[in-house]
Structure formats: C-alpha cells, structure tokens
Scaffold this motif. Structure first.
Motif, mmCIF file in Angstrom:
data_model
loop_
_atom_site.group_PDB
_atom_site.id
_atom_site.type_symbol
_atom_site.label_atom_id
_atom_site.label_comp_id
_atom_site.label_asym_id
_atom_site.label_seq_id
_atom_site.Cartn_x
_atom_site.Cartn_y
_atom_site.Cartn_z
ATOM 1 N N TRP A 50 -9.549 -2.781 -1.004
ATOM 2 C CA TRP A 50 -8.537 -3.835 -1.067
ATOM 3 C C TRP A 50 -9.152 -5.202 -0.782
ATOM 4 C CZ3 TRP A 50 -3.974 -2.604 -3.138
ATOM 5 C CH2 TRP A 50 -3.614 -1.257 -3.158
ATOM 6 N N ASP A 53 -3.851 8.112 13.051
ATOM 7 C CA ASP A 53 -5.069 7.861 12.278
ATOM 8 C C ASP A 53 -6.279 7.722 13.196
ATOM 9 O OD1 ASP A 53 -6.667 6.791 9.888
ATOM 10 O OD2 ASP A 53 -6.717 5.078 11.252
ATOM 11 N N LEU A 73 0.806 -1.216 0.000
ATOM 12 C CA LEU A 73 0.000 0.000 0.000
ATOM 13 C C LEU A 73 0.845 1.274 0.000
ATOM 14 C CD1 LEU A 73 -2.089 -2.195 0.776
ATOM 15 C CD2 LEU A 73 -3.095 -0.558 2.350
ATOM 16 N N GLN A 113 -8.788 4.643 8.733
ATOM 17 C CA GLN A 113 -8.269 3.454 8.064
ATOM 18 C C GLN A 113 -8.056 2.303 9.043
ATOM 19 O OE1 GLN A 113 -5.261 3.906 4.946
ATOM 20 N NE2 GLN A 113 -5.345 6.111 5.304
ATOM 21 N N PRO A 131 -6.328 3.469 -3.811
ATOM 22 C CA PRO A 131 -7.508 3.678 -2.956
ATOM 23 C C PRO A 131 -7.153 3.530 -1.483
ATOM 24 C CG PRO A 131 -7.609 1.534 -4.039
ATOM 25 C CD PRO A 131 -6.447 2.260 -4.647
ATOM 26 N N GLU A 132 -7.701 4.408 -0.651
ATOM 27 C CA GLU A 132 -7.428 4.346 0.783
ATOM 28 C C GLU A 132 -8.371 3.425 1.544
ATOM 29 O OE1 GLU A 132 -7.204 8.137 2.602
ATOM 30 O OE2 GLU A 132 -5.352 8.714 1.581
ATOM 31 N N PRO A 133 -9.660 3.342 1.203
ATOM 32 C CA PRO A 133 -10.568 2.521 2.016
ATOM 33 C C PRO A 133 -10.154 1.047 2.016
ATOM 34 C CG PRO A 133 -11.810 3.994 0.582
ATOM 35 C CD PRO A 133 -10.386 4.069 0.137
ATOM 36 N N TRP A 188 -9.738 -1.369 8.637
ATOM 37 C CA TRP A 188 -9.063 -2.662 8.528
ATOM 38 C C TRP A 188 -9.581 -3.634 9.587
ATOM 39 C CZ3 TRP A 188 -6.751 -4.146 4.387
ATOM 40 C CH2 TRP A 188 -6.093 -3.226 3.566
ATOM 41 N N HIS A 241 -0.084 3.893 6.894
ATOM 42 C CA HIS A 241 -0.643 4.977 7.701
ATOM 43 C C HIS A 241 -0.189 4.847 9.153
ATOM 44 C CE1 HIS A 241 -3.560 1.759 8.615
ATOM 45 N NE2 HIS A 241 -3.818 2.429 9.723
ATOM 46 N N THR A 249 0.650 -1.910 5.290
ATOM 47 C CA THR A 249 0.094 -0.563 5.337
ATOM 48 C C THR A 249 1.178 0.477 5.586
ATOM 49 O OG1 THR A 249 -0.299 -0.576 7.722
ATOM 50 C CG2 THR A 249 -2.014 -1.547 6.326
ATOM 51 N N SER A 274 -9.236 10.527 12.999
ATOM 52 C CA SER A 274 -10.573 10.114 12.577
ATOM 53 C C SER A 274 -11.601 10.379 13.671
ATOM 54 C CB SER A 274 -10.573 8.629 12.192
ATOM 55 O OG SER A 274 -10.162 7.814 13.279
#
Length: 275
Positions: free
Chosen positions: A103, A126, A31, A138, A97-99, A142, A121, A119, A130
C-alpha cells in the motif's frame, strides 16, 4: 487501527481526511472486503473504477491510480479522495494485498501527501499471532513504514476501553512506539463517558501522543459516511479539528517541522518468464 470491530474506524478516517485535505493531497485507502465496508456505498455513482482496475502484479501509472479514486469534499471546500472497491456486490471478491509495504508503494505511485489506511485487522490478535508464528505482523508492518502515525480507535464503552488497553499493552510489549500513537475514543451515546472510559483515557494520555474524544453525533448514526459535512454537529467538527491537530503535533514532535519528504520506494519490476 482498532482491537475490535465497531470501533468507529471509518468515521475517524473520514473526519481525519477532511482535516488533512486543506494541508495536502489526501486519500483514504479502504482495506476492507467490499461487502463489509461502508466506503463503496459512499462513493456510489461517481463512476470511479476503484481497486479492481489496479492489479497488484502489474506496473501502474499515476494517472491510472488517480482515475480509480472517487472524490469527497471537506467542510472548507477542500477535496480528498477514496480508493475502494466500488463494483457491484455480486462480483468476485478482490484479493487485496496484505503487506503494508504494498500500500505504501501504491501511495507513492499516486503521489499523495497524506494517506489514511482504514484497516480491518484486529490489532491485539495480530500482534500475538505474529509473535507466536515468528513473523512480522500487519501491525508492526504499518508502524515500520516511513513517517507513519498510528491512530487507534475504540468505542467509548467499558468493553471498548478494555480491548484498547489490552492492545496498548501488546504494543508496549512489542516495543512499538506509543509516543507517536494517537488514540480516539468514539462515543456511542450522549452524556458523560462511563467511569471506566474516563479512567482509561487518563492512563492512555500519559502513554500515547494524544487521546481525542469524539462525541456522539446522531447525524452520523443516522446517515453514516453519507452525511454532508455541513450536517455535522459543532462538537464533532471541533473534535475532528483536535484530531487533525494531534496528528500534526505528533508528526512534528517525531520528525521535526517542516516535515521531511517521505522516501520513495524502489519500483517493482514485473516478473520475466524464463525462456
């Protein structure tokens, strides 16, 4: 995942992929942006098309996804795959893509039994960002995928264990399931871990599924992900086997044995322009 850079994520991902390959069709999703990732150089010369030929807004076939991957060999001869951006360094960066759900969709199309997402991030940042924004970050994305086992990596140093402990406190505050989270402490040198690392490992053992110590291996330091499996130290192989066993144990404790089939996400239809 990790709280900071330099935590050994890609090394852990490689060792875990080798361990899982004998049990099922396995892939590592890279990623990271191409010029900050170790994976493109590892897969160089294989001729795999990579992520660049898998547009996120177009329908994909299993054969196209498989063709985009490069191959690696585990110590026991099992094969596992890597999906990364293997283009030349000067090409336009990909907008990955981040979401996490995107994946997961790709994993379902590819038909793998085990998927390892390497990953990038920063874990604790994060979670906090968020929460303040009132969004699903993220990390939670996950965690909430079906049959996901987070593996948290940290350098076995005072700074590394401090960053990891902060991340674990953030995970706990968010109510994320630490009981199915595996921690890997990556040694940065020979010798006994510092007292802070030993104390932190003891605390984390009681709060997570398992804590695995990955010893220092000068061959990995010298060659990175390019090292042949046969060049790994015996202690490194033993730690990798322990990591694989910890992941399986956490999975069986959470979802039973044998493991159930993962749900298939619904196909995403391409947008149709209005006439």
């Amino acid at each position: 995942m990790a709280a900071t850079g330099g935590s050994g994520r890609s090394t852990v991902a490689s060792l875990l992929a080798s361990g899982l390959a004998s049990s099922g069709h396995t892939v590592v999703f890279d990623l990271a942006p191409r010029l900050s990732s170790p994976w493109p150089s590892r897969t160089d010369g294989q001729g795999a098309d990579g992520l660049a030929v898998l547009p996120p807004d177009q329908p994909l076939t299993r054969s196209a996804v498989q063709y985009a991957c490069s191959l690696n060999t585990a110590p026991d001869g099992s094969r596992w795959q890597v999906l990364t951006d293997g283009r030349e360094w000067h090409t336009r960066p990909l907008a990955l893509p981040e979401p996490p759900a995107a994946w997961y969709q790709l994993a379902a199309i590819g038909g793998w039994q085990a998927v390892i997402a390497d990953t990038v991030h920063p874990l604790a940042h994060d979670i906090l960002a968020s929460r303040c924004a009132g969004e699903v970050g993220q990390t939670r994305g996950w965690y909430e995928l079906p049959y996901t086992l987070p593996v948290l990596c940290a350098a076995a140093t005072a700074h590394g264990i401090h960053a990891l402990q902060q991340a674990v406190m953030a995970l706990n505050a968010e109510g994320l399931p630490l009981q199915r989270t595996v921690v890997v402490l990556v040694a940065t040198g020979d010798g006994r871990p510092p007292a802070a690392v030993r104390a932190g490992a003891t605390m984390l053992t009681a709060r997570t599924a398992a804590v695995v110590h990955l010893p220092y291996d000068p061959n990995i330091r010298a060659h990175g992900l390019h090292i042949p499996a046969a060049r790994l130290r015996t202690r490194t192989r033993q730690a990798a086997a322990q990591l694989t066993g910890a992941v399986f144990a956490a999975a069986h404790a959470t979802w039973g044995q044998p493991l159930p089939a993962a749900p298939q996400p619904a196909p995403i239809s391409p947008a149709v322009p209005a006439l």
